[in-house]
Every structure is written in C-alpha cells, then in structure tokens.
Write an enzyme that holds these catalytic residues in place. Structure first.
Site, PDB file in Angstrom:
ATOM      1  CB  SER A 119      -0.913   0.019   1.235  1.00  0.00           C
ATOM      2  OG  SER A 119      -1.798  -1.069   1.223  1.00  0.00           O
ATOM      3  CG  HIS A 140      -1.833  -0.880  -4.475  1.00  0.00           C
ATOM      4  ND1 HIS A 140      -2.328   0.397  -4.338  1.00  0.00           N
ATOM      5  CD2 HIS A 140      -2.339  -1.593  -3.441  1.00  0.00           C
ATOM      6  CE1 HIS A 140      -3.102   0.448  -3.271  1.00  0.00           C
ATOM      7  NE2 HIS A 140      -3.125  -0.748  -2.720  1.00  0.00           N
ATOM      8  CD  GLU A 152      -1.371   3.076  -7.366  1.00  0.00           C
ATOM      9  OE1 GLU A 152      -1.275   4.309  -7.454  1.00  0.00           O
ATOM     10  OE2 GLU A 152      -1.678   2.491  -6.302  1.00  0.00           O
ATOM     11  CG  ASN A 190      -3.184   2.923  -0.519  1.00  0.00           C
ATOM     12  OD1 ASN A 190      -4.379   2.981  -0.763  1.00  0.00           O
ATOM     13  ND2 ASN A 190      -2.592   1.808  -0.192  1.00  0.00           N
TER      14      ASN A 190
END
Length: 283
Positions: A119, A140, A152, A190
C-alpha cells in the site's frame, strides 16, 4: 515467458484474493505462509471468496474443487523454486518484508520478476533487499482482487521497461489492466485514500458525525460504492494504520499523522470485517 506457475507469498486477505484470481484464470499457484494455522484460515477465506464471486459475478460459474486443485498451500518456501512469477503480499512492515525478500531471493530463479503488493512501502527500497532490483515492480491490487479489473503498477528506480512489460502480460493473463505510476510513498491511490480514511477517522473522533453518516455522504453525494470508513473496514484498520504511519514517516508531514482513534481501535482489536467490528459491526 509463460506464467504457468505463480508463487504467492503471504496468505492473508490480499494473498488469498490473488491466489483465487490466478487459479480462476488457469494458473497453478504455490501459496506460502508461515504456519498451518494461517493456511487453514486461508482455505476458509478462499471458500468465502469463491461464494462471493459466484453470487456477484455474471460470468461462468466457478468450480471450487477445480480452484483448490490448482493451489498448493504450503509453509515450505523452497517450493517457490518452480514459480515463473512471484507476488508478495506480507504485512506492511519493512523489517518483515526485508527478511522475506532476502530469503526468497535465494530460492527463486534469477530471471523471475518479484511483484510487491504493498500500500505504501517504497518499491526501490524493497528491490534493495534482492540481487535483482531491475526485476522488482510494485503491483498494488485492490480488494476484492478477483472482482477488480485494474491494478496500480509502480516503477521502482531500477525497474526496467522489460519488467514493466512482463508485469503487464502477467496481469493480462489474470484478466486485468494496469496503470503505471512512479515510486513515491503511497503511490497515487493510497496517498489520496489513506489521507481520506484518516481524516474520516478524525471526524468520528471529533464528534462531527457518526461513521454511518460519513459513509452515506460519500455514497449519496459523490456516487461512491463504499464510504471511506466502510473501505477502511474492508481493508483492515491495522493495514490502514501501518500505511498511514509509513506516509507520516516518509513525508514528515503532519497531515499524515494517524488519528488517535484509529490507533486506539487497532490496539483494541477492532480491525474491521476480519475481526467482526471496526467502524461498523459485522457480527
């Protein structure tokens, strides 16, 4: 390279989701964690995940027995030697990740790419713990993994274009597309999401509104499928806290300071869906 067998390191919520998605798309999977107890829990999570996928997905039915047959649950890292691609999903703790990469780097073939499912932790930093920094990439995934079509992908300092291409092909084999971003703490998703969740926790703490109303505002006013605190409960408040702490440490910016309420809830074991209670009740 054909990705016949994928190694998935870490059998938590994300690791199980990645393993399920890979098995559903015809891959053999080696799912590794540290204890039989964790793996037993992973098997139950996989059963739950397959039920949810069957209920919510409009595609062809999934045969649970066939999915389980494709996944090898093990505590033996050495079995990763047969993997053609690695996805690592261990907890958001640098000391633990460093030890994992130093260990598996000696086992996995030198030509195999390591994908870091994180993250907030720097992909460049993770790559420094290996002998193959050019073959380390961030990946991600979003939760629940089998139902999310976009990933991602994060380019570390040493990540080569060839590694990015390999990551794209691997994800395409899982039925996913990707967006490539640069390696900064929190990346894109994030860096925005954790700040939003943390601020929503401050709103609850300060008595501005209860969690249910905060989530309703985001769903009703902005059309979000889930509110920020429902999202936090799904991810796990322990993971949220660790991610916010990484951002706070990385940027040295007070806007990322963790909400005391969030820290208190994690200390109390109120971790969200996986514990039965977080900002909302799930019992």
């Amino acid at each position: 390279m054909e990705f016949t067998t994928a190694g998935v390191v870490g059998a938590g919520v994300m690791g199980v989701g990645v393993a399920q998605n890979l098995a559903q798309t015809g891959h053999q999977v080696v799912l590794v964690d540290i204890s039989d107890e964790v793996l037993d829990h992973a098997r139950q999570e996989l059963r739950n995940g397959l039920r949810a996928y069957t209920l919510l997905n409009r595609g062809p039915a999934v045969d649970p027995a066939e999915i389980f047959d494709r996944i090898e649950f093990t505590t033996d890292d050495e079995l990763l030697a047969k993997a053609d691609f690695i996805v690592e999903n261990v907890t958001e703790d640098w000391d633990i990740k460093q030890q994992v990469y130093e260990r598996i780097d000696r086992i996995v073939r030198p030509d195999v790419v390591f994908a870091v499912n994180t993250s907030a932790i720097s992909i460049t930093r993770v790559a420094s713990a290996t002998t193959r920094p050019e073959r380390v990439v961030g990946m991600h995934f979003m939760n629940p993994v089998p139902m999310k079509p976009m990933v991602e992908v994060i380019r570390g300092h040493h990540t080569t274009p060839g590694t990015i291409d390999t990551a794209r092909r691997f994800l395409a084999g899982m039925g996913k597309d990707c967006i490539v971003v640069e390696d900064v703490p929190g990346f894109v998703s994030n860096r925005v999401l954790m700040l939003t969740v943390n601020e929503a926790a401050f709103l609850v703490q300060d008595g501005v509104a209860p969690a249910a109303d905060i989530d309703r505002i985001f769903k009703s006013c902005f059309g979000h499928t889930m509110g920020p605190l429902e999202t936090a409960d799904l991810i796990g408040l322990d993971t949220i806290l660790k991610s916010v702490e990484v951002l706070y440490e990385s940027f040295n910016d007070s806007k990322y300071r963790p909400a005391p309420l969030l820290k208190k809830m994690v200390a109390a074991g109120l971790l969200g869906r996986k514990s039965g209670e977080g900002f909302h009740q799930y019992r």
